[in-house]
Design a protein around this motif. Sequence first.
Motif, mmCIF file in Angstrom:
data_model
loop_
_atom_site.group_PDB
_atom_site.id
_atom_site.type_symbol
_atom_site.label_atom_id
_atom_site.label_comp_id
_atom_site.label_asym_id
_atom_site.label_seq_id
_atom_site.Cartn_x
_atom_site.Cartn_y
_atom_site.Cartn_z
ATOM 1 N N LEU A 125 -1.730 11.189 6.167
ATOM 2 C CA LEU A 125 -1.822 9.865 6.811
ATOM 3 C C LEU A 125 -0.535 9.061 6.577
ATOM 4 O O LEU A 125 0.027 8.469 7.506
ATOM 5 C CB LEU A 125 -3.067 9.186 6.236
ATOM 6 C CG LEU A 125 -3.529 7.808 6.620
ATOM 7 C CD1 LEU A 125 -5.022 7.671 6.328
ATOM 8 C CD2 LEU A 125 -2.760 6.733 5.883
ATOM 9 N N LYS B 255 8.909 -5.087 4.450
ATOM 10 C CA LYS B 255 8.873 -3.687 4.908
ATOM 11 C C LYS B 255 9.438 -3.613 6.329
ATOM 12 O O LYS B 255 9.103 -4.441 7.183
ATOM 13 C CB LYS B 255 7.425 -3.186 4.854
ATOM 14 C CG LYS B 255 7.147 -1.925 5.635
ATOM 15 C CD LYS B 255 7.236 -0.661 4.799
ATOM 16 C CE LYS B 255 7.026 0.555 5.695
ATOM 17 N NZ LYS B 255 7.275 1.824 5.053
ATOM 18 N N LEU C 20 -3.726 4.126 -2.834
ATOM 19 C CA LEU C 20 -4.963 4.556 -2.154
ATOM 20 C C LEU C 20 -5.275 6.014 -2.437
ATOM 21 O O LEU C 20 -6.412 6.461 -2.313
ATOM 22 C CB LEU C 20 -4.805 4.353 -0.639
ATOM 23 C CG LEU C 20 -4.604 2.895 -0.226
ATOM 24 C CD1 LEU C 20 -3.614 2.789 0.915
ATOM 25 C CD2 LEU C 20 -5.915 2.255 0.150
ATOM 26 N N SER D 202 0.037 5.715 -0.029
ATOM 27 C CA SER D 202 -1.013 6.734 0.003
ATOM 28 C C SER D 202 -0.832 7.674 -1.175
ATOM 29 O O SER D 202 -1.698 7.820 -2.012
ATOM 30 C CB SER D 202 -0.979 7.497 1.324
ATOM 31 O OG SER D 202 -1.489 6.653 2.350
ATOM 32 N N ILE D 203 0.316 8.319 -1.239
ATOM 33 C CA ILE D 203 0.641 9.189 -2.380
ATOM 34 C C ILE D 203 1.867 8.645 -3.113
ATOM 35 O O ILE D 203 1.973 8.731 -4.331
ATOM 36 C CB ILE D 203 0.906 10.644 -1.903
ATOM 37 C CG1 ILE D 203 -0.340 11.238 -1.243
ATOM 38 C CG2 ILE D 203 1.362 11.508 -3.070
ATOM 39 C CD1 ILE D 203 -1.486 11.577 -2.167
ATOM 40 N N GLY D 204 2.809 8.091 -2.368
ATOM 41 C CA GLY D 204 4.001 7.524 -3.004
ATOM 42 C C GLY D 204 5.118 8.527 -3.210
ATOM 43 O O GLY D 204 6.058 8.277 -3.953
ATOM 44 N N ARG D 205 5.034 9.673 -2.520
ATOM 45 C CA ARG D 205 6.111 10.665 -2.650
ATOM 46 C C ARG D 205 7.115 10.503 -1.511
ATOM 47 O O ARG D 205 7.709 11.483 -1.073
ATOM 48 C CB ARG D 205 5.548 12.089 -2.599
ATOM 49 C CG ARG D 205 4.789 12.474 -3.839
ATOM 50 C CD ARG D 205 4.658 13.991 -3.965
ATOM 51 N NE ARG D 205 3.888 14.294 -5.150
ATOM 52 C CZ ARG D 205 2.643 14.776 -5.143
ATOM 53 N NH1 ARG D 205 2.056 15.046 -4.009
ATOM 54 N NH2 ARG D 205 2.012 14.996 -6.277
ATOM 55 N N ASN D 206 7.312 9.324 -1.078
ATOM 56 C CA ASN D 206 8.191 9.091 0.070
ATOM 57 C C ASN D 206 9.645 9.170 -0.399
ATOM 58 O O ASN D 206 10.434 8.252 -0.207
ATOM 59 C CB ASN D 206 7.856 7.708 0.631
ATOM 60 C CG ASN D 206 8.265 7.536 2.068
ATOM 61 O OD1 ASN D 206 8.555 8.503 2.753
ATOM 62 N ND2 ASN D 206 8.308 6.296 2.510
ATOM 63 N N LEU E 81 2.195 7.646 9.311
ATOM 64 C CA LEU E 81 2.495 6.211 9.441
ATOM 65 C C LEU E 81 3.987 5.948 9.362
ATOM 66 O O LEU E 81 4.502 5.031 9.992
ATOM 67 C CB LEU E 81 1.793 5.411 8.344
ATOM 68 C CG LEU E 81 0.279 5.270 8.451
ATOM 69 C CD1 LEU E 81 -0.233 4.413 7.310
ATOM 70 C CD2 LEU E 81 -0.131 4.673 9.788
ATOM 71 N N GLY F 206 -1.144 -3.947 8.013
ATOM 72 C CA GLY F 206 -2.477 -3.453 7.697
ATOM 73 C C GLY F 206 -2.440 -2.330 6.686
ATOM 74 O O GLY F 206 -1.382 -1.765 6.414
ATOM 75 N N ILE F 207 -3.616 -2.034 6.151
ATOM 76 C CA ILE F 207 -3.763 -0.900 5.234
ATOM 77 C C ILE F 207 -4.666 0.106 5.932
ATOM 78 O O ILE F 207 -5.825 -0.200 6.248
ATOM 79 C CB ILE F 207 -4.381 -1.350 3.903
ATOM 80 C CG1 ILE F 207 -3.469 -2.393 3.248
ATOM 81 C CG2 ILE F 207 -4.611 -0.151 2.985
ATOM 82 C CD1 ILE F 207 -4.053 -3.009 1.993
ATOM 83 N N VAL F 208 -4.134 1.261 6.192
ATOM 84 C CA VAL F 208 -4.885 2.276 6.927
ATOM 85 C C VAL F 208 -5.753 3.051 5.942
ATOM 86 O O VAL F 208 -5.248 3.605 4.955
ATOM 87 C CB VAL F 208 -3.927 3.211 7.693
ATOM 88 C CG1 VAL F 208 -4.712 4.248 8.484
ATOM 89 C CG2 VAL F 208 -3.028 2.397 8.615
ATOM 90 N N PRO G 234 0.812 -1.222 0.000
ATOM 91 C CA PRO G 234 0.000 0.000 0.000
ATOM 92 C C PRO G 234 0.842 1.268 0.000
ATOM 93 O O PRO G 234 1.865 1.348 0.684
ATOM 94 C CB PRO G 234 -0.779 -0.101 1.322
ATOM 95 C CG PRO G 234 0.105 -0.891 2.224
ATOM 96 C CD PRO G 234 0.883 -1.835 1.344
ATOM 97 N N SER H 48 1.251 12.547 1.747
ATOM 98 C CA SER H 48 -0.023 12.255 2.387
ATOM 99 C C SER H 48 0.084 12.529 3.892
ATOM 100 O O SER H 48 1.060 12.124 4.536
ATOM 101 C CB SER H 48 -0.360 10.783 2.134
ATOM 102 O OG SER H 48 -1.176 10.269 3.157
HETATM 103 P P1 ADP Z 1 4.033 10.129 1.035
HETATM 104 O O1 ADP Z 1 2.934 10.416 1.955
HETATM 105 O O2 ADP Z 1 5.331 10.763 1.424
HETATM 106 O O3 ADP Z 1 3.689 10.326 -0.397
HETATM 107 P P2 ADP Z 1 3.667 7.255 0.883
HETATM 108 O O4 ADP Z 1 2.277 7.389 0.482
HETATM 109 O O5 ADP Z 1 4.604 6.605 -0.049
HETATM 110 O O6 ADP Z 1 4.346 8.612 1.271
HETATM 111 O O7 ADP Z 1 3.726 6.513 2.286
HETATM 112 C C1 ADP Z 1 4.933 6.227 2.917
HETATM 113 C C2 ADP Z 1 4.970 4.778 3.352
HETATM 114 O O8 ADP Z 1 3.996 4.564 4.359
HETATM 115 C C3 ADP Z 1 4.613 3.795 2.245
HETATM 116 O O9 ADP Z 1 5.753 3.358 1.585
HETATM 117 C C4 ADP Z 1 3.943 2.660 2.999
HETATM 118 O O10 ADP Z 1 4.913 1.761 3.480
HETATM 119 C C5 ADP Z 1 3.320 3.340 4.160
HETATM 120 N N1 ADP Z 1 1.904 3.641 3.915
HETATM 121 C C6 ADP Z 1 1.434 4.720 3.267
HETATM 122 N N2 ADP Z 1 0.113 4.718 3.254
HETATM 123 C C7 ADP Z 1 -0.290 3.614 3.906
HETATM 124 C C8 ADP Z 1 -1.560 3.089 4.261
HETATM 125 N N3 ADP Z 1 -2.680 3.735 3.936
HETATM 126 N N4 ADP Z 1 -1.598 1.933 4.953
HETATM 127 C C9 ADP Z 1 -0.467 1.307 5.310
HETATM 128 N N5 ADP Z 1 0.752 1.770 5.019
HETATM 129 C C10 ADP Z 1 0.858 2.913 4.330
#
Ligand code: ADP
Length: 543
Positions: free
Chosen positions: A173, A528, A120, A98-102, A177, A240-242, A96, A171
């Motif tokens: 959220l 992870k 998501l 959320s945005i993928g800008r990690n 996380l 889990g997936i939040v 999972p 994101s």
């Molecule tokens: P950003 O918010 O910086 O764009 P991501 O969306 O990539 O970052 O989220 C950072 C990390 O957190 C992800 O690589 C994933 O491991 C975890 N993560 C993000 N969203 C969720 C979610 N809804 N549920 C569970 N884990 C999540």
Amino acid sequence: TKSQSNRTAIALPQGVGESTFHRAIDALRGHLGKDHVELVTKLNDGWYMENPNTHDAMHVAEEDALVASAIVYPSTTEEVQKIVHWANKYRIPISPISIGRNYGYGGAAPRVRGAVVIDLGRRMNRVLDINPDDCTCLVEPGVTYFALYEEIQDRGFKHLWADVPDIGGGSVLGNALDRGVGYTPYGDHWMMHSGMEVVLPTGEVIRTGMGALPGNNSWQLFPYGFGPTPDGLFSQSNLGIVTKMGFGLMPNPGGYESYLYTFPKDEDLSQLIEIIRPLRIAMILENVAQLRHVSMQIGLEGKPRSTYYAGKGRVPDSIIHEAAKKLSSGDCSWLYYGMAYGPREIRKYKLEIIHKEFMKIPGARRIDPTTLPTTDYFWVRDRIASGVPDIEELRWVNWHPNGGHAAFSPVSPVRGHDATALWDIARTRCEEFDLDLFPTFVVGLREMHLIVEIVFNRDEPVMRNNVRACLRAMIDDAAKLGYGEYRTHLAFMDQIAGTYNWNDGALMKFNEKIKDCLDPNGIMAPGKSGVWPARYRGRGWEM
Ligand code: ADP
């Protein structure tokens, strides 16, 4: 800059044959609609605002080492459950985002090549609630800091602030996380959360805290509820997936004022950190503070390294200082960016103490903000510390053409001795591997993270190898002295998890037990944070 590769072959998850995979994807399309499942046949890095969800755009290894086989876009918690059931049926790993800008920590990439990424953010992006009286919000995964900020403005809640990290496109959220930080007094994002909704690896949904009591109205107010608090299991984890998460919002403090102090010598670090500790713990220094090395300040000018130096190896200190003379803050070694909050008379009391303490360092200077042009980086920090999202921080990624970055992020006490030890490790190793370093000490309350950003040219394999070797060496050096990292890139998760090994790895054994119990098929983000499900353990997946 863009890096792009044309691939047509799909990275299949290990152990899943091509025809089974396509059958599974057809079934998934049946569940979610064909428009909401995409196969990954091409990698395109885009840029920060159009970030890829297929792989890690800041790849420290080969570009296609950590790629997804497909991306799926759920729109509801029920659809997330369907995806989880599907993954269990076909034994296909899911990951999972959320945005993928990690960026710098793996971006959107799954830890296991060929996993199906659950994006998501694209369709689950609603601000579900903002409560102007309790000062709270409830968000879905796709709500970015920019979106939350704008929603607060649109609803006319001028008395509420969001807390934003250095770069606002992530994101709310997702960042919490991953235990990211921001720069108002609400900077510890994990600490400020209250209440989660989580889809477990077997497809059940739970709500944590007060959310477990039907009809309750304190979900975003009291994070603990009754009984064990499982929230921590879903942070930096694969359990889990939040799908929903609540947060406290800071009330507008009725005024604010940024300040910047500079300190002349590298060796001032120790004394400075000793001055910072009591002030920060007493909250005279009110926000998550930033103590930056001048090299990062040069990077923030946004010019390439070649503007300053054409030689190999780390840019010599003399050249950095020469360049610093042209900055509006002038030449120095360290810069402290902070903010005082509240009406003028309240700020004045704190600012006077801070001034007196900081000026104990010979050669310390307070920079008068009225002398700084509106384009100065000072005003970027001013926006961020007052809850206004921004993306200017990315300027230093231009240091190398086609720049990528990765970070070494150890945690330590706020003590001069510790700061110096970590700074020495970073300098020595970066010297050894011909890399420039952009260090910032980020002081939480009783601890600090040293964030050493390393920028590299993604098209230079030698430089990428050096970055990997350098990070590995710094992690080991730090662990030998008793320091551990708070967060890391996918490529270093196993190594770092291995350093948290007190009592014969008791913590990892515990994590594995929980993993196997909650995720018996091992489908959720395997690997992870270094936690591998039984199906993967001892089979050479660690890196
Ligand atoms: P950003 O918010 O910086 O764009 P991501 O969306 O990539 O970052 O989220 C950072 C990390 O957190 C992800 O690589 C994933 O491991 C975890 N993560 C993000 N969203 C969720 C979610 N809804 N549920 C569970 N884990 C999540």
